[in-house]
Design a protein around this motif. Structure first.
Motif, mmCIF file in Angstrom:
data_model
loop_
_atom_site.group_PDB
_atom_site.id
_atom_site.type_symbol
_atom_site.label_atom_id
_atom_site.label_comp_id
_atom_site.label_asym_id
_atom_site.label_seq_id
_atom_site.Cartn_x
_atom_site.Cartn_y
_atom_site.Cartn_z
ATOM 1 N N GLY A 23 78.836 -62.647 -7.292
ATOM 2 C CA GLY A 23 77.840 -63.346 -7.791
ATOM 3 C C GLY A 23 77.357 -62.813 -8.850
ATOM 4 O O GLY A 23 77.596 -61.533 -9.551
ATOM 5 N N ILE A 24 76.205 -63.353 -9.525
ATOM 6 C CA ILE A 24 75.693 -62.882 -10.982
ATOM 7 C C ILE A 24 74.058 -62.973 -10.960
ATOM 8 O O ILE A 24 73.638 -64.220 -10.214
ATOM 9 N N GLY A 25 73.374 -62.168 -11.341
ATOM 10 C CA GLY A 25 71.858 -62.221 -11.120
ATOM 11 C C GLY A 25 71.332 -61.539 -12.250
ATOM 12 O O GLY A 25 71.780 -60.675 -13.064
ATOM 13 N N THR A 26 70.028 -62.153 -12.907
ATOM 14 C CA THR A 26 69.639 -61.715 -14.013
ATOM 15 C C THR A 26 67.871 -61.570 -13.520
ATOM 16 O O THR A 26 67.455 -62.484 -12.676
ATOM 17 N N ASP A 27 67.306 -60.735 -14.231
ATOM 18 C CA ASP A 27 65.721 -60.936 -14.230
ATOM 19 C C ASP A 27 65.198 -60.316 -15.453
ATOM 20 O O ASP A 27 65.665 -59.544 -16.197
ATOM 21 N N LEU A 28 63.918 -60.716 -15.555
ATOM 22 C CA LEU A 28 62.955 -60.210 -16.557
ATOM 23 C C LEU A 28 61.629 -60.070 -15.909
ATOM 24 O O LEU A 28 61.055 -60.835 -15.365
ATOM 25 N N ILE A 29 61.061 -58.993 -16.416
ATOM 26 C CA ILE A 29 59.794 -58.618 -15.857
ATOM 27 C C ILE A 29 58.615 -58.263 -17.215
ATOM 28 O O ILE A 29 59.391 -57.552 -18.046
ATOM 29 N N VAL A 30 57.740 -58.758 -17.138
ATOM 30 C CA VAL A 30 56.682 -58.208 -18.161
ATOM 31 C C VAL A 30 56.160 -57.122 -17.573
ATOM 32 O O VAL A 30 55.325 -56.869 -16.239
ATOM 33 N N ILE A 31 56.107 -55.742 -18.280
ATOM 34 C CA ILE A 31 56.008 -54.631 -17.553
ATOM 35 C C ILE A 31 54.326 -54.602 -17.346
ATOM 36 O O ILE A 31 54.072 -54.005 -16.301
ATOM 37 N N ASP A 32 53.454 -54.945 -18.103
ATOM 38 C CA ASP A 32 52.076 -54.881 -17.817
ATOM 39 C C ASP A 32 51.526 -55.668 -16.659
ATOM 40 O O ASP A 32 50.595 -55.484 -15.883
ATOM 41 N N ARG A 33 52.188 -56.956 -16.320
ATOM 42 C CA ARG A 33 51.999 -57.500 -15.226
ATOM 43 C C ARG A 33 52.263 -56.926 -13.992
ATOM 44 O O ARG A 33 51.858 -57.037 -12.970
ATOM 45 N N PHE A 34 53.725 -56.051 -14.195
ATOM 46 C CA PHE A 34 54.207 -55.429 -12.932
ATOM 47 C C PHE A 34 53.269 -54.229 -12.658
ATOM 48 O O PHE A 34 52.695 -54.156 -11.286
ATOM 49 N N ARG A 35 52.562 -53.440 -13.525
ATOM 50 C CA ARG A 35 51.560 -52.294 -13.578
ATOM 51 C C ARG A 35 50.335 -52.993 -12.886
ATOM 52 O O ARG A 35 49.777 -52.439 -11.917
ATOM 53 N N ASP A 36 49.925 -54.437 -13.240
ATOM 54 C CA ASP A 36 48.419 -54.953 -12.815
ATOM 55 C C ASP A 36 48.968 -55.194 -11.190
ATOM 56 O O ASP A 36 48.161 -55.088 -10.607
ATOM 57 N N MET A 37 50.098 -55.671 -10.933
ATOM 58 C CA MET A 37 50.261 -56.139 -9.616
ATOM 59 C C MET A 37 50.263 -54.932 -8.634
ATOM 60 O O MET A 37 49.696 -55.148 -7.760
ATOM 61 N N LEU A 38 50.838 -53.790 -9.080
ATOM 62 C CA LEU A 38 50.711 -52.573 -8.333
ATOM 63 C C LEU A 38 49.301 -51.990 -8.250
ATOM 64 O O LEU A 38 49.064 -51.567 -7.026
ATOM 65 N N GLN A 39 48.652 -52.322 -9.126
ATOM 66 C CA GLN A 39 47.203 -51.712 -9.152
ATOM 67 C C GLN A 39 46.343 -52.655 -8.231
ATOM 68 O O GLN A 39 45.565 -52.186 -7.592
ATOM 69 N N ARG A 40 46.451 -53.992 -8.234
ATOM 70 C CA ARG A 40 45.534 -54.832 -7.318
ATOM 71 C C ARG A 40 46.399 -54.679 -5.893
ATOM 72 O O ARG A 40 45.412 -55.029 -4.967
ATOM 73 N N ARG A 41 47.468 -54.488 -5.613
ATOM 74 C CA ARG A 41 48.177 -54.375 -4.119
ATOM 75 C C ARG A 41 48.286 -53.058 -3.726
ATOM 76 O O ARG A 41 49.495 -52.609 -3.874
ATOM 77 N N PRO A 42 47.506 -52.404 -3.251
ATOM 78 C CA PRO A 42 47.674 -50.784 -2.775
ATOM 79 C C PRO A 42 48.774 -50.875 -1.625
ATOM 80 O O PRO A 42 49.014 -51.751 -0.791
ATOM 81 N N GLY A 43 49.828 -49.883 -1.658
ATOM 82 C CA GLY A 43 50.748 -49.919 -1.091
ATOM 83 C C GLY A 43 52.135 -50.549 -1.227
ATOM 84 O O GLY A 43 53.189 -50.544 -0.583
ATOM 85 N N LEU A 44 51.792 -51.614 -2.460
ATOM 86 C CA LEU A 44 53.199 -52.217 -2.871
ATOM 87 C C LEU A 44 54.206 -51.691 -3.339
ATOM 88 O O LEU A 44 55.448 -51.694 -2.971
ATOM 89 N N ALA A 45 54.014 -50.439 -4.128
ATOM 90 C CA ALA A 45 54.939 -49.661 -4.603
ATOM 91 C C ALA A 45 55.812 -49.029 -3.492
ATOM 92 O O ALA A 45 57.065 -48.862 -3.720
ATOM 93 N N GLU A 46 55.105 -48.677 -2.610
ATOM 94 C CA GLU A 46 56.072 -47.936 -1.324
ATOM 95 C C GLU A 46 56.648 -49.031 -0.644
ATOM 96 O O GLU A 46 57.561 -48.458 0.003
ATOM 97 N N ARG A 47 56.385 -50.323 -0.821
ATOM 98 C CA ARG A 47 57.378 -51.357 -0.100
ATOM 99 C C ARG A 47 58.623 -51.711 -1.147
ATOM 100 O O ARG A 47 59.567 -52.410 -0.621
ATOM 101 N N LEU A 48 58.485 -51.320 -2.469
ATOM 102 C CA LEU A 48 59.355 -51.941 -3.274
ATOM 103 C C LEU A 48 60.322 -50.875 -4.007
ATOM 104 O O LEU A 48 61.373 -51.278 -4.248
ATOM 105 N N LEU A 49 59.671 -49.543 -4.067
ATOM 106 C CA LEU A 49 60.388 -48.513 -4.884
ATOM 107 C C LEU A 49 60.576 -47.285 -3.778
ATOM 108 O O LEU A 49 59.561 -47.050 -2.982
#
Length: 116
Positions: free
Chosen positions: A4-30
């Motif tokens: 299998g092959i996989g690629t991904d691209l993330i906008v860092i500011d959008r990722f930061r905003d997502m973590l700030q809007r959703r408390p506890g999300l970082a603990e589920r992802l990282l």
């Protein structure tokens, strides 16, 4: 043989905003170690997990915390897999995983190739 092959691209500011809007999300992802890194590196780690999931066929039921991105002594990134992710790797017969990570200019991008 490539499994299998996989690629991904993330906008860092959008990722930061997502973590700030959703408390506890970082603990589920990282993992705790991944959460100690800069936001750029956190976004890159999440991007790597997304690309890895794609390379594994995006099966349901895999847990984000069952996969951690670490660096070896030379700074080369690699995955440490446990639980649901390790089970999927074994199911597919994956013997080698190639991981490339980059972040610059507000973006984080990754590529994963799984070989049997």
């Amino acid at each position: 043989m490539i499994v299998g092959i996989g690629t991904d691209l993330i906008v860092i500011d959008r990722f930061r905003d997502m973590l700030q809007r959703r408390p506890g999300l970082a603990e589920r992802l990282l993992t705790p170690l991944e959460r100690t890194l800069s936001i750029e590196s956190q976004a890159a780690r999440f991007s790597a997990k997304e690309a890895f999931a794609k390379a594994l066929g995006s099966p349901g039921g895999m847990r984000w915390l069952d996969c951690e991105v670490v660096k070896n002594d030379d700074g080369v990134p690699r995955f440490v897999n446990t639980g649901t992710v390790a089970a999927r790797v074994a199911e597919l017969g994956v013997g080698r995983i190639h991981l490339s990570i980059s972040h610059d200019g507000g973006f984080a991008t990754t590529m994963v190739v799984c070989e049997a």
